[in-house]
Design a protein around this motif. Structure first.
Motif, short mmCIF file in Angstrom:
data_model
loop_
_atom_site.label_atom_id
_atom_site.label_comp_id
_atom_site.label_asym_id
_atom_site.label_seq_id
_atom_site.Cartn_x
_atom_site.Cartn_y
_atom_site.Cartn_z
N ASN A 116 0.81 -1.22 0.00
CA ASN A 116 0.00 0.00 0.00
C ASN A 116 0.85 1.27 0.00
O ASN A 116 0.57 2.24 0.73
N VAL A 117 1.89 1.30 -0.84
CA VAL A 117 2.74 2.49 -0.95
C VAL A 117 2.81 3.01 -2.38
O VAL A 117 3.63 3.88 -2.69
N THR A 118 1.94 2.51 -3.26
CA THR A 118 1.97 2.92 -4.66
C THR A 118 1.84 4.43 -4.81
O THR A 118 2.54 5.06 -5.63
N ASP A 119 0.97 5.04 -4.02
CA ASP A 119 0.74 6.49 -4.13
C ASP A 119 1.94 7.30 -3.65
O ASP A 119 2.01 8.51 -3.89
N LEU A 120 2.89 6.64 -2.99
CA LEU A 120 4.07 7.36 -2.47
C LEU A 120 5.29 7.22 -3.38
O LEU A 120 6.37 7.70 -3.02
N ARG A 121 5.11 6.61 -4.53
CA ARG A 121 6.27 6.22 -5.34
C ARG A 121 7.24 7.36 -5.60
O ARG A 121 8.46 7.17 -5.61
N LYS A 122 6.76 8.58 -5.81
CA LYS A 122 7.65 9.71 -6.13
C LYS A 122 7.98 10.56 -4.91
O LYS A 122 8.71 11.55 -5.02
N ALA A 123 7.48 10.19 -3.76
CA ALA A 123 7.75 10.96 -2.54
C ALA A 123 9.17 10.71 -2.05
O ALA A 123 9.65 9.57 -2.10
N PRO A 124 9.86 11.75 -1.58
CA PRO A 124 11.19 11.54 -1.00
C PRO A 124 11.06 10.67 0.26
O PRO A 124 10.20 10.94 1.12
N PHE A 125 11.91 9.68 0.35
CA PHE A 125 11.83 8.74 1.47
C PHE A 125 11.94 9.45 2.81
O PHE A 125 11.23 9.12 3.77
N ARG A 126 12.81 10.48 2.90
CA ARG A 126 13.03 11.16 4.17
C ARG A 126 11.83 11.99 4.62
O ARG A 126 11.74 12.38 5.79
N MET A 127 10.88 12.23 3.71
CA MET A 127 9.75 13.09 4.03
C MET A 127 8.51 12.32 4.48
O MET A 127 7.54 12.92 4.93
N ILE A 128 8.52 11.01 4.38
CA ILE A 128 7.33 10.24 4.75
C ILE A 128 7.40 9.83 6.22
O ILE A 128 8.46 9.93 6.86
N SER A 129 6.29 9.37 6.76
CA SER A 129 6.22 9.04 8.19
C SER A 129 6.98 7.75 8.51
O SER A 129 7.34 6.98 7.60
N GLY A 130 7.17 7.52 9.80
CA GLY A 130 7.87 6.31 10.23
C GLY A 130 7.15 5.05 9.80
O GLY A 130 7.79 4.07 9.38
N GLY A 131 5.83 5.04 9.92
CA GLY A 131 5.06 3.87 9.50
C GLY A 131 5.14 3.64 8.01
O GLY A 131 5.24 2.50 7.54
N GLU A 132 5.12 4.73 7.24
CA GLU A 132 5.25 4.61 5.78
C GLU A 132 6.63 4.11 5.40
O GLU A 132 6.78 3.29 4.48
N LYS A 133 7.65 4.58 6.10
CA LYS A 133 9.01 4.10 5.84
C LYS A 133 9.11 2.60 6.07
O LYS A 133 9.75 1.88 5.29
N GLN A 134 8.47 2.12 7.13
CA GLN A 134 8.52 0.70 7.44
C GLN A 134 7.88 -0.12 6.32
O GLN A 134 8.38 -1.18 5.93
N ARG A 135 6.76 0.36 5.79
CA ARG A 135 6.09 -0.35 4.70
C ARG A 135 6.92 -0.30 3.42
O ARG A 135 6.97 -1.27 2.66
N VAL A 136 7.60 0.80 3.19
CA VAL A 136 8.47 0.91 2.01
C VAL A 136 9.63 -0.07 2.11
O VAL A 136 9.98 -0.75 1.14
N LEU A 137 10.22 -0.16 3.29
CA LEU A 137 11.36 -1.07 3.47
C LEU A 137 10.92 -2.53 3.39
O LEU A 137 11.69 -3.39 2.93
N LEU A 138 9.68 -2.81 3.81
CA LEU A 138 9.15 -4.17 3.61
C LEU A 138 8.98 -4.45 2.12
O LEU A 138 9.31 -5.55 1.65
N ALA A 139 8.48 -3.46 1.38
CA ALA A 139 8.34 -3.64 -0.07
C ALA A 139 9.70 -3.90 -0.71
O ALA A 139 9.82 -4.75 -1.60
N LYS A 140 10.73 -3.20 -0.27
CA LYS A 140 12.09 -3.42 -0.78
C LYS A 140 12.54 -4.85 -0.49
O LYS A 140 13.12 -5.53 -1.35
N ALA A 141 12.27 -5.33 0.75
CA ALA A 141 12.65 -6.69 1.11
C ALA A 141 11.90 -7.72 0.26
O ALA A 141 12.50 -8.70 -0.23
N LEU A 142 10.61 -7.50 0.03
CA LEU A 142 9.82 -8.43 -0.79
C LEU A 142 10.26 -8.39 -2.25
O LEU A 142 10.15 -9.40 -2.96
N ALA A 143 10.75 -7.24 -2.69
CA ALA A 143 11.22 -7.12 -4.07
C ALA A 143 12.42 -8.02 -4.34
O ALA A 143 12.70 -8.37 -5.50
N GLN A 144 13.12 -8.41 -3.31
CA GLN A 144 14.25 -9.34 -3.47
C GLN A 144 13.78 -10.76 -3.80
O GLN A 144 14.60 -11.60 -4.15
#
Length: 489
Positions: free
Chosen positions: A127-155
Motif C-alpha cells: 500500500n505504498v503505490t501512491d508514495l512512489r515519487k515521494a522523498p523517502f526522508r519526508m514520509i512518516s515512520g510507518g510509511e518508511k517501514q512499509r516501504v522497506l518491507l516492499a524493498k525486502a519483498l522485491a528481493q
C-alpha cells in the motif's frame, strides 16, 4: 531452511549468545521473543553474517552462511530492521528498486520488465503505490517501514528476517502487513523469522516461537508454550495472565500492573444503587464486577458495572432484542457496553431483593419470576421453547474474589439451586398443563467484587456454594409468596 548449531557470539569477547541450537523449517513463520537486551538482534546479526561467529555455525539451505557471497545471501534472504538510515535523497520507488539489485545483470545493472513488474506488485501489496515519487526522508515512520518491507519483498527471498516489522505501524497497517506476510508464507512457501515484542501478535501469526532469556532459550515450540505464564514472568518480569482468543485457537495475554494489586477495599453495601420502576430495574455499582452471564446483552465473562432487566409484554416477539435493550438503556443514560441486559414480562417493581451474609461473605440476590412463561421442554418443540421469554431472571452478587474456575462452578451451583427450587415448588407449563421442571430460556448473572480471599471453587459441596443455594431457594419462595401464586399439585 535455517539450522543453528551450538552458536555463540556477540559484540565483545564475552558472547551474548551462548551455545544456541535451533532449526527453522522451510515455509514456517517463526517468532523470536524476549525482553530488550536478551540477545534477539544479536542472534539476527549472527544469522545474517553481520557479526562474527565465535563458535558453532549457521546453515542456510544446508550451506554455511559464511561461505555465501553477499549476492548469494541477497538472493536467499532479505532483512527488515528497525533502523532506517538512508544517506541520499531517494524516492520511495528508488528505495524499493534497490531490492532488485541481486537480479540485475551487466555493468550498468539495467532494470528489466520483470524487475518493474515485481516492484509494482510489492508496492501494491504494501500500500505504498501512491508514495512512489515521494522523498523517502519526508514520509512518516510507518510509511518508511512499509516501504522497506516492499524493498525486502522485491528481493523475492526464500527467507525473510524481520526485526520488529510492525514498529511505527498503527493497528490497521500492523494487521495488513502481518496478513500479507502470512498469505505469502502460506501461498508461496516463504520462510519468516521475525523478532516480535507483542506476545499477542506473535501468538496469532507464528507457527512456532522461541523465548530468549539472557542469550539462551527457555522455550522452543508451538505457541501454546506461551501458556507457561511463569516462564513469561521470568523473562519479562511482569505478571502475565493467559487466556484463549475467542475466535482463533491461540493464547492471548494480559499484563497486570502493580497498582491493581494494591487497590483499596470498599464496603459492599455502600457500593451500588438500585432503581426500580414499572419499566425497568437497574443496579449500578461504583466499581466493575467480574461477571459470568447468559444475558441478552453482556453474555460470557466480563467486567461490568450495570445490571438491567426491562419489562416487556407477554406478546413481545422481536427477533433482535439486543437492539431494543440498547435503545432502552440509551433512553435512561445507561452505558450498554458496560451492562448485562435482560428482558422479563414480570414487573420490575415486583422483584425480590435479598441481602445476606453467609460464611462472612456478603451476598445479594435479585429475582424476577413470571409463571406464565414456564416451559416443560419435554412437551414443546425446541423452536417453541426458544421463543418463550424467560420465566425467571436472577442476578446474584457476591462480595468475594473468584477465579474463573470458581465463576463457572458458582454459576453451576446457582443453576442447580434454581432447578432444585423448581422441583420442590414446581411451576406449570400453561400450554401443556404439565410440570415445568426446567425453564430453559432463563437468564442469570453471577457477579463478583473480586476483593477478599481468593476462592478457587464454588461448587455445590463447598460452603459458599451451599450458601448461594440457600439464598436462591429463599428468594424463589419469597417471589412465589409475594405474587400469591398457586402451585400446581
Amino acid at each position: 531452511m535455517i539450522s543453528i548449531h551450538n552458536l555463540s557470539g556477540g559484540y565483545t569477547s564475552s558472547p551474548i549468545i551462548n551455545g544456541l541450537d535451533l532449526d527453522i523449517l522451510k515455509g514456517e513463520f517463526f517468532a523470536l521473543l524476549g525482553k530488550n537486551g536478551s540477545g534477539k538482534t544479536t542472534l539476527f546479526k549472527l544469522v545474517t553474517g553481520q557479526l562474527p561467529i565465535k563458535s558453532g555455525n549457521v546453515l542456510v539451505s544446508g550451506k554455511d552462511i559464511q561461505s555465501l557471497s553477499k549476492l548469494e545471501k541477497a538472493k536467499k534472504m532479505a532483512v527488515l530492521t528497525q533502523e532506517v538510515h538512508v544517506s541520499f535523497d531517494y524516492t520511495v520507488e528508488e528505495i524499493i528498486s534497490l531490492g532488485r539489485y541481486p537480479y540485475q545483470r551487466g555493468f550498468f545493472k539495467h532494470m528489466s520488465k520483470k524487475d518493474w513488474k515485481v516492484i509494482e506488485e510489492v508496492m501494491e501489496l504494501t500500500n505504498v503505490t501512491d508514495l512512489r515519487k515521494a522523498p523517502f526522508r519526508m514520509i512518516s515512520g510507518g510509511e518508511k517501514q512499509r516501504v522497506l518491507l516492499a524493498k525486502a519483498l522485491a528481493q523475492e527471498p526464500e527467507i525473510l528476517l524481520l526485526d520488529e516489522p510492525t514498529n511505527h505501524l498503527d493497528i490497521k497497517h500492523t494487521f495488513h502487513l502481518l496478513d500479507l506476510l502470512k498469505d505469502r508464507q502460506q501461498m508461496m512457501g516463504l520462510t519468516i523469522f521475525a523478532i516480535l515484542h507483542d506476545l499477542n501478535v506473535a501468538s496469532l501469526y507464528a507457527d512456532r516461537i522461541a523465548l530468549l532469556h539472557d542469550g539462551s532459550f527457555l522455550e522452543v515450540g508451538d505457541v501454546d508454550r506461551l501458556r507457561k505464564v511463569d516462564q513469561l514472568k521470568k523473562v519479562y518480569e511482569v505478571k502475565v495472565n493467559s487466556q484463549s482468543h475467542p475466535i482463533v485457537p491461540k493464547p492471548q495475554f494480559l499484563m497486570t500492573p502493580n497498582y491493581a494489586a494494591s487497590r483499596e477495599f470498599y464496603r459492599f453495601e455502600d457500593s451500588y444503587q438500585l432503581k426500580r420502576s414499572d419499566e425497568y430495574l437497574h443496579v449500578q455499582f461504583d466499581q466493575p464486577l467480574r461477571t459470568i452471564s447468559n444475558g441478552v446483552m453482556g453474555a460470557g465473562l466480563q467486567w461490568l458495572k450495570h445490571f438491567c432487566a426491562f419489562h416487556v409484554e407477554k406478546d413481545y416477539d422481536n427477533p433482535s432484542p439486543e437492539r431494543d435493550l440498547q435503545n432502552w438503556m440509551e433512553k435512561y443514560s445507561i452505558p450498554y457496553e458496560q451492562a448485562v441486559g435482560m428482558i422479563t414480562t414480570a414487573k420490575p417493581v415486583d422483584t425480590v431483593v435479598i441481602t445476606e451474609t453467609i460464611e462472612n461473605i456478603e451476598m445479594m440476590i435479585i429475582l424476577t419470576l413470571e409463571t406464565g412463561n414456564a416451559v416443560d421442554i419435554t412437551k414443546r418443540s425446541g423452536s417453541e421453547a426458544d421463543q418463550v421469554i424467560s420465566c425467571m431472571n436472577m442476578m446474584l452478587f457476591i462480595d468475594a474474589d473468584f477465579t474463573d474456575g470458581a465463576l463457572v462452578s458458582g454459576y453451576m451451583s446457582a443453576v442447580e439451586a434454581k432447578t432444585k427450587a423448581l422441583q420442590n415448588q414446581p411451576l406449570s407449563d400453561p400450554h401443556s398443563h404439565t410440570v415445568a421442571a426446567d425453564t430453559p430460556p432463563d437468564v442469570m448473572v453471577l457477579a463478583l467484587t473480586q476483593q477478599g480471599m481468593k476462592i478457587s471453587n464454588a461448587g455445590n459441596r463447598t460452603m459458599i456454594g451451599k450458601g448461594m443455594a440457600q439464598l436462591v431457594n429463599r428468594a424463589f419462595k419469597e417471589v412465589l409468596n409475594k405474587h400469591l401464586l398457586k402451585v400446581p399439585q
